[in-house]
Each structure stands twice: as structure tokens, then as C-alpha cells.
Scaffold this motif. Structure first.
Motif, PDB file in Angstrom:
ATOM      1  N   VAL A   1       0.849  -1.198   0.000  1.00 13.44           N
ATOM      2  CA  VAL A   1       0.000   0.000   0.000  1.00 13.44           C
ATOM      3  C   VAL A   1       0.884   1.249   0.000  1.00 13.44           C
ATOM      4  CG1 VAL A   1      -1.988  -1.122   1.085  1.00 13.44           C
ATOM      5  CG2 VAL A   1      -0.209  -0.118   2.521  1.00 13.44           C
ATOM      6  N   HIS A   2       0.259   2.429   0.096  1.00 13.23           N
ATOM      7  CA  HIS A   2       1.037   3.676   0.070  1.00 13.23           C
ATOM      8  C   HIS A   2       0.240   4.805   0.711  1.00 13.23           C
ATOM      9  CE1 HIS A   2      -1.443   5.453  -3.165  1.00 13.23           C
ATOM     10  NE2 HIS A   2      -1.495   4.241  -3.660  1.00 13.23           N
ATOM     11  N   SER A   3       0.910   5.938   0.946  1.00 11.83           N
ATOM     12  CA  SER A   3       0.282   7.192   1.381  1.00 11.83           C
ATOM     13  C   SER A   3      -0.481   7.087   2.698  1.00 11.83           C
ATOM     14  CB  SER A   3      -0.658   7.723   0.290  1.00 11.83           C
ATOM     15  OG  SER A   3      -0.017   7.722  -0.961  1.00 11.83           O
ATOM     16  N   CYS A   4      -0.054   6.175   3.582  1.00 11.08           N
ATOM     17  CA  CYS A   4      -0.734   6.049   4.878  1.00 11.08           C
ATOM     18  C   CYS A   4       0.293   6.181   5.999  1.00 11.08           C
ATOM     19  CB  CYS A   4      -1.475   4.719   4.963  1.00 11.08           C
ATOM     20  SG  CYS A   4      -0.391   3.294   4.760  1.00 11.08           S
ATOM     21  N   LEU A   5      -0.196   6.189   7.229  1.00 16.73           N
ATOM     22  CA  LEU A   5       0.700   6.349   8.380  1.00 16.73           C
ATOM     23  C   LEU A   5       1.138   5.009   8.957  1.00 16.73           C
ATOM     24  CD1 LEU A   5      -0.929   9.246  10.465  1.00 16.73           C
ATOM     25  CD2 LEU A   5       1.213   9.338   9.174  1.00 16.73           C
ATOM     26  N   LEU A   6       2.410   4.950   9.371  1.00 16.55           N
ATOM     27  CA  LEU A   6       2.905   3.842  10.177  1.00 16.55           C
ATOM     28  C   LEU A   6       3.160   4.430  11.562  1.00 16.55           C
ATOM     29  CD1 LEU A   6       5.656   2.236   7.864  1.00 16.55           C
ATOM     30  CD2 LEU A   6       3.187   2.010   7.730  1.00 16.55           C
ATOM     31  N   LEU A   7       2.553   3.843  12.590  1.00 18.19           N
ATOM     32  CA  LEU A   7       2.714   4.353  13.950  1.00 18.19           C
ATOM     33  C   LEU A   7       3.673   3.458  14.725  1.00 18.19           C
ATOM     34  CD1 LEU A   7      -1.031   5.136  14.827  1.00 18.19           C
ATOM     35  CD2 LEU A   7       0.620   6.587  13.621  1.00 18.19           C
ATOM     36  N   MET A   8       4.684   4.058  15.315  1.00 23.95           N
ATOM     37  CA  MET A   8       5.648   3.304  16.114  1.00 23.95           C
ATOM     38  C   MET A   8       5.271   3.307  17.593  1.00 23.95           C
ATOM     39  SD  MET A   8       6.950   3.547  13.178  1.00 23.95           S
ATOM     40  CE  MET A   8       7.384   5.206  12.712  1.00 23.95           C
TER      41      MET A   8
END
Length: 442
Positions: A20-27
Motif C-alpha cells: 500500500v502507500h500514502s498512509c501512516l505507520l505508527l511506532m
């Protein structure tokens, strides 16, 4: 935002966003950070739990904590319409059913949980409920591959109902698992989906993205009629559920994100055979210089050895960088043996700690960073770069995500970072990514 349910992915290493693309990854997964994910315009976001690197007890505790905070975040945002995915390895390694059980306890009840391990970019397909890895053009049942012999997550069955029975220690028997076969999926599954209840375990076939796309349409239709579903999957079902348009910048043009055309740095932690082949090819590429970190030394006397290895490696990196080249920092390749899984995981933590110290000490003007290996990539984002979140730009190669750090990062603002899973791509794949990013290097 569309009226489709928000797709919330708990990812056990940071490579599940690889389609996928253009989304958030939260750490991080405190309530405020989760609310940022829920408010974001993208239909999907990822919470990187890194549970694959943990003991079963820690994996359970982390998963429960994320879900408890998620409950508060969903309530605060007034969101009732969502799908939860426990994203894991497409070769069936990970804490199943521990994680889906924890999610069901905190966010249930669910009508069903689906195992969907197909990952087409990585050559993993499921046919007649048997999961295959395509090796040199030949579909090989995954229990016959190196992944099934994993020292922490080994298993004996590629036939998914049997895999479920093995992993749940007989609590779910193979005969009670619902099977969604290719013929069912292609004919339409909505009626069957509406009849599922009581967290029924179901396994899902998939030979092409089109199969999962049509299954996702039926899933979303059933969800809109009130069915509550949970997924344990690899990445390809996420593509289907999110239904995103093509990514904004094509893979071969991603060098435009590189900072000032500068050379980058590459960190290689993964030890699977494919990584070692890719590393060998990369080290032949013009403009790279290999720096081996002999992690075997950490077995002796952790603290002192670690400090020594760190200063030695950092010195070499500086020399390579100042010469206008890209350092390739890789852990020594010999296979070490450990008396049990816990000792192996503990050693992994030690190695990762050293690698992250190396990342923190990288020259602050590198143009890009490539991280090879799932757990390594997770640690690079959360520990090495100390990110709370990052924006996913897209894929630089099928199955390889590229994210960018925030513009206010204290050390590496707007740095493009490639998350390259251990077992993705052919022998030239790592070199291809390096060449794509360094084509404008001054």
C-alpha cells in the motif's frame, strides 16, 4: 474520508505495509498517537508492534495494550466502523493464535477470524487451502521450506486447517475450519460470510490479487450488514481492503526523495538465505563499500564488545561516507546456535541494540537509508530514528516500502527510508533498490 470502515493493522514487524502507500505507520500506540491514525485521510493505518521479536508473554501483553488504547481512541473519535487485521509473515511464522486471541478478548466478539497468508509480490499463493511459496517457478508447500524450520516459529503443515490445529494445540480442529476455496471466492462468498458466527476460524485461498479483491468486496458488504471480522494475514488482502489508486511516484522515480543527491547508508540484519545472496550482489555494485560487524563477539562479553564494535564500525562508516560512497553495514553471516528460543531472542535484542547505536551515529547528511530485514527495519524506525510515526510513500520494488521521516526530525529530517523484508525479491533486488536511489548521486 470515505464511508468504508477504517482498516487498522497491528503489524508484527514493519513490512506489512509492503503493498500500500500514502498512509501512516505508527511506532507508538498511546491513545493520542492512535487518534492521529484514525483521523488520517487514508482508509488504512499500521501500528508497528514488532511482536514477532518478542516472547509469547510479551506479544500478548503488547497486543492487549494496543487494543485497550485503541478502544479509547475509537470512542474518542466516535468511530464504530472498523476492521482489525493482525498482519504477520506470509510464510506462517509468528504468534498465532496468541495475537488473534488477545485481540478477540479486548475488541471482540467477532463473527469470524480469517487466515489469509497469500502475498503475491513475494510469490506466496494459497490453493485448495494449501499455502505455497513459488521457488524458481515451482509452487512448493511452505512446510517444505526453510521458514517452516524457524527455530522460534516452526510448523509441520502447509494445509491451513492442519496448521490451525497444530498452532491452537487442537483447540480448533482441522475439520471445523471453514475453507473459502478459489471456486467459492470467484463465485461470490457474501451469503456464506453472513452466516459465520462465534469467531469461526476460516482459511482463504488466493492465486492472484483479483481473487482477494473480489473476496474483499464481499467482506466489506458483510461488514456493512453488521458482521464483525478479524484477520490474520499477510499484506495482499490489505491491498484489496484499502482499494487505493496507484502510488503518486513510480518506483523507478523514487530517487527524487533522496536528500541533495547524497550517498546513503544500508543496514543488513536479516539472516535468511535470500538476504545473504542479495548482499553478495550488492557488494559488487559500484559506489558501495561493505562493513562487516562480527556479532559473534557479543556472545563473550556483551557490554565491552558492543562498545568496541560500535566505535570500530562508526569509524569505518565515516571514512566510506567521506569518500562519497554508500556504506553497507551487515552482521556476520555465520549461523550461530543457541540452547533455546529465549536465548536466541535475547541475543537478537543485543545485536539489534548494537545496530541501532550504529544507526544513531550515522552521518546526519546521508541521502537515504535502506534497512534489510523485518525486525531490523522495525528497530530502525522506532529505536534508531526514534520515530513516533512515519508517512509511507509507496513501494520502491514489489514488497519493499519506502517511508519518509518528518521534516522536524532532529537528526534526519525528510530522510527516505526503505523497509526491505528479509525474504522478498530476487538475488539482484537489493542492488536494484540501491541503484534506483543512487542514480542521481553526485
Amino acid at each position: 474520508m470515505s464511508n468504508k470502515p477504517k482498516i487498522i493493522v497491528l503489524d508484527d514487524d514493519p513490512t506489512g505495509s509492503q503493498t500500500v502507500h500514502s498512509c501512516l505507520l505508527l511506532m507508538h500506540w498511546d491513545v493520542d498517537t492512535l487518534r492521529t491514525g484514525l483521523r488520517d485521510d487514508s482508509p488504512i493505518f499500521f501500528v508497528l508492534t514488532n511482536t514477532r521479536a518478542m516472547t509469547p508473554e510479551s506479544a500478548t501483553a503488547v497486543t492487549k495494550e494496543v487494543c485497550q488504547n485503541l478502544k479509547l481512541a475509537l470512542a474518542a473519535e466516535g468511530i464504530t466502523d472498523f476492521l482489525i487485521v493482525s498482519r504477520s509473515d506470509s510464510t506462517l511464522r509468528g504468534h498465532y493464535p496468541i495475537e488473534t486471541d488477545a485481540i478477540a478478548t479486548e475488541l471482540g466478539p467477532f463473527d469470524a477470524h480469517f487466515l489469509v497468508p497469500a502475498f503475491f509480490e513475494g510469490g506466496r499463493i494459497t490453493r485448495d487451502s494449501i499455502h505455497y511459496l513459488i521457488i524458481d517457478g515451482t509452487p512448493t508447500p511452505v512446510h517444505e521450506t526453510e521458514f517452516a524450520k524457524d527455530s522460534v516459529f516452526s510448523y509441520h503443515h502447509s494445509y491451513l486447517p492442519k496448521y490451525v490445529e497444530e498452532k491452537t494445540q487442537g483447540q480448533i480442529t482441522a475439520e471445523t475450519v471453514e475453507r473459502f476455496l478459489l471456486a467459492d471466492i470467484r463465485a461470490g462468498s457474501l451469503e456464506r460470510l453472513l452466516k459465520l458466527s462465534n469467531n469461526q476460524c476460516a482459511v482463504v485461498d488466493g492465486e492472484t490479487q483479483a481473487d482477494l479483491n473480489s473476496f474483499a468486496v464481499d467482506i466489506l458488504a458483510a461488514a456493512s450488514q453488521g458482521k464483525r471480522f478479524l484477520f490474520r494475514s499477510a499484506a495482499s488482502i490489505l491491498t484489496a481492503l484499502a482499494a487505493l489508486p496507484p502510488q503518486p511516484i513510480a518506483a523507478e522515480n523514487m530517487a527524487k526523495y533522496v536528500r541533495q543527491g547524497k550517498p546513503g547508508a544500508i543496514i543488513v540484519g536479516s539472516h535468511v538465505k535470500k538476504t545473504t545472496q542479495q548482499l553478495a550482489t550488492l557488494l559488487q555494485a559500484e559506489g558501495t563499500s561493505g562493513i562487516e560487524v562480527n556479532v559473534k563477539q557479543l556472545l563473550d562479553d556483551g557490554e565491552n564488545q558492543s562498545a568496541e564494535l560500535l566505535s570500530e564500525s562508526s569509524e569505518k562508516i565515516k571514512v566510506v561516507h567521506n569518500a562519497g560512497k554508500t556504506p553497507v553495514i551487515y552482521t556476520s553471516r555465520q549461523e550461530l546456535t543457541f540452547k533455546d528460543a529465549k536465548t536466541r531472542l535475547d541475543f537478537g535484542v543485543k545485536v539489534s541494540g548494537l545496530l541501532m547505536d550504529i544507526v544513531r551515529g550515522l552521518p546526519s547528511d546521508i541521502g537515504f537509508l535502506i534497512s534489510k530485514g523485518g525486525i531490523t527495519s522495525n528497530d530502525v524506525l522506532s529505536t534508531g530514528l526514534s520515530l513516533r510515526s512515519a508517512r509511507l510513500l509507496g513501494q520502491i520494488l514489489p514488497g519493499c516500502s519506502m517511508v519518509i521521516t518528518n521534516s522536524d526530525h532532529p537528526q534526519f529530517p525528510n530522510l527516505p527510508v526503505v523497509l526491505f523484508p528479509g525474504n522478498v525479491g530476487d538475488a539482484d533486488a537489493l542492488e536494484t533498490v540501491y541503484k534506483r536511489l543512487s542514480k542521481n548521486t553526485k
